[in-house]
Design an enzyme around this catalytic site. Structure first.
Site, PDB file in Angstrom:
ATOM      1  N   TYR A 134       0.818  -1.217   0.000  1.00  0.00           N
ATOM      2  CA  TYR A 134       0.000   0.000   0.000  1.00  0.00           C
ATOM      3  C   TYR A 134       0.853   1.268   0.000  1.00  0.00           C
ATOM      4  O   TYR A 134       0.551   2.234   0.698  1.00  0.00           O
ATOM      5  CB  TYR A 134      -0.948  -0.006   1.202  1.00  0.00           C
ATOM      6  CG  TYR A 134      -2.156  -0.891   0.991  1.00  0.00           C
ATOM      7  CD1 TYR A 134      -3.302  -0.391   0.390  1.00  0.00           C
ATOM      8  CD2 TYR A 134      -2.137  -2.230   1.367  1.00  0.00           C
ATOM      9  CE1 TYR A 134      -4.404  -1.199   0.166  1.00  0.00           C
ATOM     10  CE2 TYR A 134      -3.231  -3.057   1.151  1.00  0.00           C
ATOM     11  CZ  TYR A 134      -4.368  -2.534   0.548  1.00  0.00           C
ATOM     12  OH  TYR A 134      -5.457  -3.351   0.330  1.00  0.00           O
ATOM     13  N   TYR A 180     -14.219  -4.917   2.924  1.00  0.00           N
ATOM     14  CA  TYR A 180     -12.856  -5.349   2.594  1.00  0.00           C
ATOM     15  C   TYR A 180     -12.632  -6.717   3.218  1.00  0.00           C
ATOM     16  O   TYR A 180     -12.834  -6.913   4.417  1.00  0.00           O
ATOM     17  CB  TYR A 180     -11.810  -4.365   3.124  1.00  0.00           C
ATOM     18  CG  TYR A 180     -10.394  -4.864   2.915  1.00  0.00           C
ATOM     19  CD1 TYR A 180      -9.780  -4.730   1.673  1.00  0.00           C
ATOM     20  CD2 TYR A 180      -9.703  -5.499   3.942  1.00  0.00           C
ATOM     21  CE1 TYR A 180      -8.491  -5.213   1.467  1.00  0.00           C
ATOM     22  CE2 TYR A 180      -8.410  -5.973   3.741  1.00  0.00           C
ATOM     23  CZ  TYR A 180      -7.816  -5.832   2.503  1.00  0.00           C
ATOM     24  OH  TYR A 180      -6.543  -6.322   2.295  1.00  0.00           O
ATOM     25  N   ASP A 183     -16.819 -12.595   8.688  1.00  0.00           N
ATOM     26  CA  ASP A 183     -15.390 -12.283   8.601  1.00  0.00           C
ATOM     27  C   ASP A 183     -14.978 -11.512   9.860  1.00  0.00           C
ATOM     28  O   ASP A 183     -15.138 -10.301   9.942  1.00  0.00           O
ATOM     29  CB  ASP A 183     -15.126 -11.457   7.342  1.00  0.00           C
ATOM     30  CG  ASP A 183     -13.667 -11.077   7.172  1.00  0.00           C
ATOM     31  OD1 ASP A 183     -12.859 -11.331   8.093  1.00  0.00           O
ATOM     32  OD2 ASP A 183     -13.318 -10.506   6.122  1.00  0.00           O
ATOM     33  N   LYS A 220      -5.205 -11.958  11.873  1.00  0.00           N
ATOM     34  CA  LYS A 220      -4.710 -10.786  12.600  1.00  0.00           C
ATOM     35  C   LYS A 220      -4.371 -11.089  14.056  1.00  0.00           C
ATOM     36  O   LYS A 220      -3.314 -11.626  14.345  1.00  0.00           O
ATOM     37  CB  LYS A 220      -5.679  -9.620  12.463  1.00  0.00           C
ATOM     38  CG  LYS A 220      -5.680  -9.028  11.042  1.00  0.00           C
ATOM     39  CD  LYS A 220      -6.352  -7.695  10.983  1.00  0.00           C
ATOM     40  CE  LYS A 220      -6.375  -7.122   9.572  1.00  0.00           C
ATOM     41  NZ  LYS A 220      -5.055  -6.767   9.039  1.00  0.00           N
TER      42      LYS A 220
END
Length: 424
Positions: free
Chosen positions: A17, A143, A235, A264
């Protein structure tokens, strides 16, 4: 020395990114608790949990010891045809914490792949029963990752533009509100026979700009999907493991998903790992004497014993009364600061879910990931020893659970000072 590292980095590395021509990357040499340290001894409060992964602070000795112990016992074994105790134990313990209908665990290696597995499970679930269901429902502004399946069910925009012709079609609906629930249900009803699944980020759409919706409205939509035979993929890659104030966002919902995705914070932020869980009913559609009905998906480091050990250690810490008290304290502290922010004209749409606090920094431009205030804010906070990485003009605070009250207050104070700065 620091510039030498930067020069060496630029010569060989391509950062995520990042527009490499215009961005710089600060060398970090160590971390401890809520702080990161650069080569010159400067320290920075990590108020974004190092891209939302760090739960218990950097260089946590308990997790490190458990990982070291596992490294000296078994570092890796192929998970096709073999198993090991860390994976068995982690699956058992995680399933105990999840909604009661979650009964099987499939391992991968990051959030995107956890989502890919979930999508393949749901599509093949229908296929194995002789049905063709090729439509997927997802939220606008969502996302779910950067692999092709995950991109397809995520918001379309500048990130996905080069690949637009290669992404599969998705039915995008608005995140639920009292006003749009019936319209969303109508879309689902019109295509129900063709819909394999509905994938969603519960309560908070992270990369979409920390957009938040209410549990009651999401629960209502989930119940309707179930009534239409649509499988639910929840999610929780971002929101899982305490971020919403409860262990999982699922704990705030009245309906249970069919599939759940995790990554994560799963390992406490120490290393990559992904998990996809599912119901026994879904699993049984693959359980057959026919090998062609198997789920043909896998990764070299599936169920890494080391990552499993880190995850078990992180879970130990997460479930401590002391950690739960810290989470509660962060939630309360954020709430009080959010009330204070509402008095500032240039802090728009102040919002909070659990340990996640966000607002739109008012500029003359629209709210966008590409808003130019991002770079200015990032640099100003770094000068003040705080790592806050705005998404355009959306500023959010997402601290590790070890963060002390005085560190939160210092962060809040820096935000208020910059809100009062007319040059920003």
């Amino acid at each position: 020395m620091q510039q030498q590292w930067i020069d060496r980095d630029v010569a060989v590395n391509w950062h995520p990114y990042s527009q490499m021509k215009t961005s710089t990357h600060l060398p970090i040499v160590r971390g401890k608790d809520a702080y990161l340290f650069d080569m010159e001894g400067n320290r920075y409060l990590d108020m974004v949990s190092s891209w939302w992964v760090n739960l218990h602070g950097h260089s946590n000795s308990y997790i490190a010891d458990k990982v070291y112990e596992q490294l000296n016992t078994l570092e890796q074994v192929i998970f096709a045809g073999f198993t090991h105790l860390p994976a068995i134990t982690l699956s058992e313990r995680l399933l105990e914490l999840l909604p009661s209908n979650q009964e099987k665990v499939f391992y991968s290696d990051n959030g995107s792949t956890a989502v890919e597995v979930a999508l393949k499970m749901c599509i093949q679930y229908a296929y194995n029963q002789g049905k063709q269901k090729n439509k997927i429902v997802a939220f606008k502004d969502g996302y779910h990752g950067d692999t092709f399946g995950a991109m397809s069910v995520s918001a379309r925009g500048q990130w996905t533009a080069p690949f637009a012709d290669l992404l599969f079609d998705v039915l995008f609906i608005d995140a639920p509100t009292a006003e749009n629930l019936e319209a969303n249900k109508k879309i689902i009803a019109e295509h129900a026979d063709q819909i394999a699944c509905f994938i969603y980020e519960p309560l908070v759409q992270g990369a979409g700009g920390m957009l938040m919706h209410q549990a009651e409205h999401l629960s209502d939509l989930m119940v309707y999907c179930k009534s239409q035979g649509v499988l639910l993929i929840q999610d929780e890659v971002f929101v899982g493991f305490g971020r919403t104030g409860t262990l999982f966002a699922a704990d705030q919902l009245t309906e249970k998903p069919d599939v759940m995705c995790f990554s994560k914070g799963l390992t406490g932020g120490t290393m990559p790992m992904g998990i996809t869980t599912c119901t026994e009913e879904l699993y049984q559609a693959f359980y057959s004497d026919d090998k062609k009905k198997a789920l043909f998906h896998g990764h070299s480091f599936t169920a890494s014993p080391i990552a499993c050990a880190a995850s078990l250690a992180s879970m130990d810490l997460l479930l401590l009364d002391a950690t739960q008290a810290k989470i509660k304290a962060i939630v309360e502290s954020h709430y009080q600061f959010a009330e204070e922010l509402k008095g500032y004209e240039n802090a728009k749409n102040v919002r909070q879910t659990g340990t996640i606090l966000a607002f739109d920094w008012e500029t003359k431009s629209e709210t966008s990931y590409f808003n130019r205030v991002q770079e200015k804010l990032f640099n100003e906070f770094m000068k003040r020893g705080v790592l806050l990485r705005p998404m355009g003009n959306v500023l959010y605070i997402l601290p590790p659970y070890c963060t002390e009250k005085e560190d939160l207050e210092y962060t809040y104070q820096q935000i208020l000072e910059l809100l009062n700065n007319n040059d920003i």
